[in-house]
Design a protein around this motif. Structure first.
Motif, PDB file in Angstrom:
ATOM      1  N   UNK A  55      -1.132  -1.847   8.194  1.00  0.00           N
ATOM      2  CA  UNK A  55      -0.859  -1.435   9.569  1.00  0.00           C
ATOM      3  C   UNK A  55       0.561  -0.944   9.805  1.00  0.00           C
ATOM      4  N   UNK A  56       1.552  -1.530   9.129  1.00  0.00           N
ATOM      5  CA  UNK A  56       2.947  -1.233   9.452  1.00  0.00           C
ATOM      6  C   UNK A  56       3.595  -0.415   8.326  1.00  0.00           C
ATOM      7  N   UNK A  57       3.882   0.831   8.625  1.00  0.00           N
ATOM      8  CA  UNK A  57       4.581   1.686   7.669  1.00  0.00           C
ATOM      9  C   UNK A  57       6.084   1.428   7.774  1.00  0.00           C
ATOM     10  N   UNK A  58       6.754   1.253   6.628  1.00  0.00           N
ATOM     11  CA  UNK A  58       8.197   0.990   6.666  1.00  0.00           C
ATOM     12  C   UNK A  58       9.027   2.059   5.970  1.00  0.00           C
ATOM     13  N   UNK A  59       8.394   3.036   5.342  1.00  0.00           N
ATOM     14  CA  UNK A  59       9.142   4.133   4.723  1.00  0.00           C
ATOM     15  C   UNK A  59       8.214   5.317   4.496  1.00  0.00           C
ATOM     16  N   UNK A  60       8.743   6.512   4.753  1.00  0.00           N
ATOM     17  CA  UNK A  60       8.025   7.727   4.398  1.00  0.00           C
ATOM     18  C   UNK A  60       8.354   8.098   2.958  1.00  0.00           C
ATOM     19  N   UNK A  61       7.484   8.876   2.344  1.00  0.00           N
ATOM     20  CA  UNK A  61       7.671   9.248   0.943  1.00  0.00           C
ATOM     21  C   UNK A  61       9.039   9.898   0.685  1.00  0.00           C
ATOM     22  N   UNK A 120       2.552   2.158 -12.917  1.00  0.00           N
ATOM     23  CA  UNK A 120       1.970   1.994 -14.257  1.00  0.00           C
ATOM     24  C   UNK A 120       1.147   3.221 -14.621  1.00  0.00           C
ATOM     25  N   UNK A 121       0.691   3.258 -15.874  1.00  0.00           N
ATOM     26  CA  UNK A 121       0.050   4.470 -16.383  1.00  0.00           C
ATOM     27  C   UNK A 121      -1.369   4.687 -15.869  1.00  0.00           C
ATOM     28  N   UNK A 122      -1.870   3.784 -15.022  1.00  0.00           N
ATOM     29  CA  UNK A 122      -3.182   3.988 -14.418  1.00  0.00           C
ATOM     30  C   UNK A 122      -3.084   4.619 -13.028  1.00  0.00           C
ATOM     31  N   UNK A 123      -1.884   4.957 -12.591  1.00  0.00           N
ATOM     32  CA  UNK A 123      -1.700   5.557 -11.268  1.00  0.00           C
ATOM     33  C   UNK A 123      -2.396   6.916 -11.209  1.00  0.00           C
ATOM     34  N   UNK A 124      -3.053   7.232 -10.090  1.00  0.00           N
ATOM     35  CA  UNK A 124      -3.766   8.509  -9.969  1.00  0.00           C
ATOM     36  C   UNK A 124      -2.826   9.699 -10.135  1.00  0.00           C
ATOM     37  N   UNK A 125      -3.207  10.620 -11.008  1.00  0.00           N
ATOM     38  CA  UNK A 125      -2.304  11.743 -11.325  1.00  0.00           C
ATOM     39  C   UNK A 125      -2.016  12.605 -10.108  1.00  0.00           C
ATOM     40  N   UNK A 126      -2.976  12.688  -9.165  1.00  0.00           N
ATOM     41  CA  UNK A 126      -2.729  13.540  -8.003  1.00  0.00           C
ATOM     42  C   UNK A 126      -1.596  12.980  -7.146  1.00  0.00           C
ATOM     43  N   UNK A 127      -1.449  11.653  -7.139  1.00  0.00           N
ATOM     44  CA  UNK A 127      -0.336  11.045  -6.409  1.00  0.00           C
ATOM     45  C   UNK A 127       0.986  11.341  -7.100  1.00  0.00           C
ATOM     46  N   UNK A 128       0.996  11.204  -8.415  1.00  0.00           N
ATOM     47  CA  UNK A 128       2.234  11.436  -9.148  1.00  0.00           C
ATOM     48  C   UNK A 128       2.702  12.871  -8.978  1.00  0.00           C
ATOM     49  N   UNK A 129       1.756  13.813  -8.974  1.00  0.00           N
ATOM     50  CA  UNK A 129       2.102  15.215  -8.753  1.00  0.00           C
ATOM     51  C   UNK A 129       2.642  15.421  -7.337  1.00  0.00           C
ATOM     52  N   UNK A 130       2.014  14.747  -6.361  1.00  0.00           N
ATOM     53  CA  UNK A 130       2.452  14.883  -4.968  1.00  0.00           C
ATOM     54  C   UNK A 130       3.845  14.300  -4.772  1.00  0.00           C
ATOM     55  N   UNK A 131       4.144  13.175  -5.430  1.00  0.00           N
ATOM     56  CA  UNK A 131       5.474  12.579  -5.331  1.00  0.00           C
ATOM     57  C   UNK A 131       6.519  13.490  -5.967  1.00  0.00           C
ATOM     58  N   UNK A 178       0.843  -1.189   0.000  1.00  0.00           N
ATOM     59  CA  UNK A 178       0.000   0.000   0.000  1.00  0.00           C
ATOM     60  C   UNK A 178       0.878   1.237   0.000  1.00  0.00           C
ATOM     61  N   UNK A 179       0.289   2.351  -0.468  1.00  0.00           N
ATOM     62  CA  UNK A 179       1.033   3.593  -0.534  1.00  0.00           C
ATOM     63  C   UNK A 179       0.075   4.771  -0.371  1.00  0.00           C
ATOM     64  N   UNK A 180       0.373   5.627   0.591  1.00  0.00           N
ATOM     65  CA  UNK A 180      -0.363   6.882   0.748  1.00  0.00           C
ATOM     66  C   UNK A 180       0.619   7.961   1.158  1.00  0.00           C
ATOM     67  N   UNK A 181       0.255   9.214   0.932  1.00  0.00           N
ATOM     68  CA  UNK A 181       1.158  10.302   1.290  1.00  0.00           C
ATOM     69  C   UNK A 181       1.299  10.412   2.799  1.00  0.00           C
ATOM     70  N   UNK A 182       0.262  10.071   3.532  1.00  0.00           N
ATOM     71  CA  UNK A 182       0.271  10.233   4.984  1.00  0.00           C
ATOM     72  C   UNK A 182       0.990   9.083   5.689  1.00  0.00           C
ATOM     73  N   UNK A 183       0.741   7.864   5.253  1.00  0.00           N
ATOM     74  CA  UNK A 183       1.273   6.663   5.917  1.00  0.00           C
ATOM     75  C   UNK A 183       2.492   6.101   5.183  1.00  0.00           C
ATOM     76  N   UNK A 184       2.809   6.639   4.025  1.00  0.00           N
ATOM     77  CA  UNK A 184       3.962   6.183   3.263  1.00  0.00           C
ATOM     78  C   UNK A 184       3.757   4.804   2.669  1.00  0.00           C
ATOM     79  N   UNK A 185       4.830   4.002   2.639  1.00  0.00           N
ATOM     80  CA  UNK A 185       4.772   2.624   2.161  1.00  0.00           C
ATOM     81  C   UNK A 185       4.479   1.726   3.347  1.00  0.00           C
ATOM     82  N   UNK A 186       3.543   0.795   3.171  1.00  0.00           N
ATOM     83  CA  UNK A 186       3.153  -0.023   4.322  1.00  0.00           C
ATOM     84  C   UNK A 186       2.838  -1.450   3.910  1.00  0.00           C
TER      85      UNK A 186
END
Length: 265
Positions: free
Chosen positions: A229-235, A244-255, A187-195
């Protein structure tokens, strides 16, 4: 002056929730210059539509904080085409010599397949790489592909993912240093990072990241906006995101805003 209608505002709220991992009524009311009551109505509508999940004082993305893992046999058939493309794109980031950490997972396995298919065993362009991995299928694939130094990290095998984990694995990683690490994530989110769902697997991923000069996260588009539940890296700890090319554009911009290089396959 542009007056934002409720539909447009709700669309932006859904995007903000997906990117940030959590939003509050107070901050949204201030951002959109509307009353908290208006925001609460918006969140109720978005919750009913399945766009987010309302919590006390705000909202979080749907499917947040999952705890149930999918067995490796099932994950290997999920988003296969996207993972193959991600694996091929990731080879462009590989050095021709040096040391590489390859994490356990179905997406990193596609990188191993791409390496193996890059040439004959006696003439593979990556044959001089030293690869350390905690994933038995990946080690077998690479050793058969002609790489001169493939090391399987020892330890306890988790049956559900076939990843090698535990103290022995952590000690082995700790005495090595890699030029680059390729890490998968559940999983990946801006708040929780990679988990991920398992603390032992998270510890191995974290150790690989800590002992590498460069970190490449491999993540197909189905993983965005989710948290385990377990985050192992922040962005900011990631140098490159391959997706892949279906990734949400708002995430790509945030990264990109976090100085993470984004590679879209």
């Amino acid at each position: 002056m542009h007056i934002m209608n409720s539909e447009e505002r709700r669309r932006q709220i859904a995007s903000l929730t997906a990117v940030n991992g959590r939003v509050t009524v107070v901050e949204l009311a201030e951002r959109f210059a509307v009353t908290p009551e208006t925001i609460r109505r918006d969140l109720t509508v978005l919750d009913n539509d399945g766009a987010l999940h309302r919590v006390h004082g705000g909202a979080v993305p749907t499917n947040t904080f999952q705890t149930r893992e999918t067995p490796i046999e099932l994950r290997s058939t999920t988003s296969t085409e996207a993972k193959i493309r991600i694996g091929r794109a990731a080879t462009e980031l590989l050095p021709r010599t040096g040391t590489v950490f390859l994490d356990a997972g179905t997406t990193t396995a596609m990188l191993a397949h791409a390496i193996a298919e890059a040439g004959r065993p006696d003439d593979n362009p990556y044959r001089n790489l030293t690869v350390l991995t905690n994933f038995l299928p990946l080690a077998v694939r690479l050793s058969a592909a002609g790489l001169s130094d493939v090391q399987l990290i020892g330890g306890h095998i988790r049956p559900i993912t076939q990843a090698v984990v535990g103290d022995i694995a952590l000690r082995t990683i700790g005495v090595h240093h890699a030029d680059i690490a390729f890490i998968g994530t559940n999983a990946l989110s801006m708040d929780h990072g990679l988990s991920t769902a398992d603390a032992e697997e998270a510890a191995v991923k974290r150790a690989m990241i800590a002992n590498s000069d460069r970190v490449v996260a491999m993540c197909d588009s189905t993983k965005f906006g989710r948290d385990y539940l377990v985050s192992f890296a922040n962005v900011p700890e990631i140098d490159v995101l391959v997706t892949d090319d279906a990734a949400p554009h708002q995430y790509l911009e945030a990264f990109t805003a976090e100085d993470v290089t984004v590679v879209t396959a």
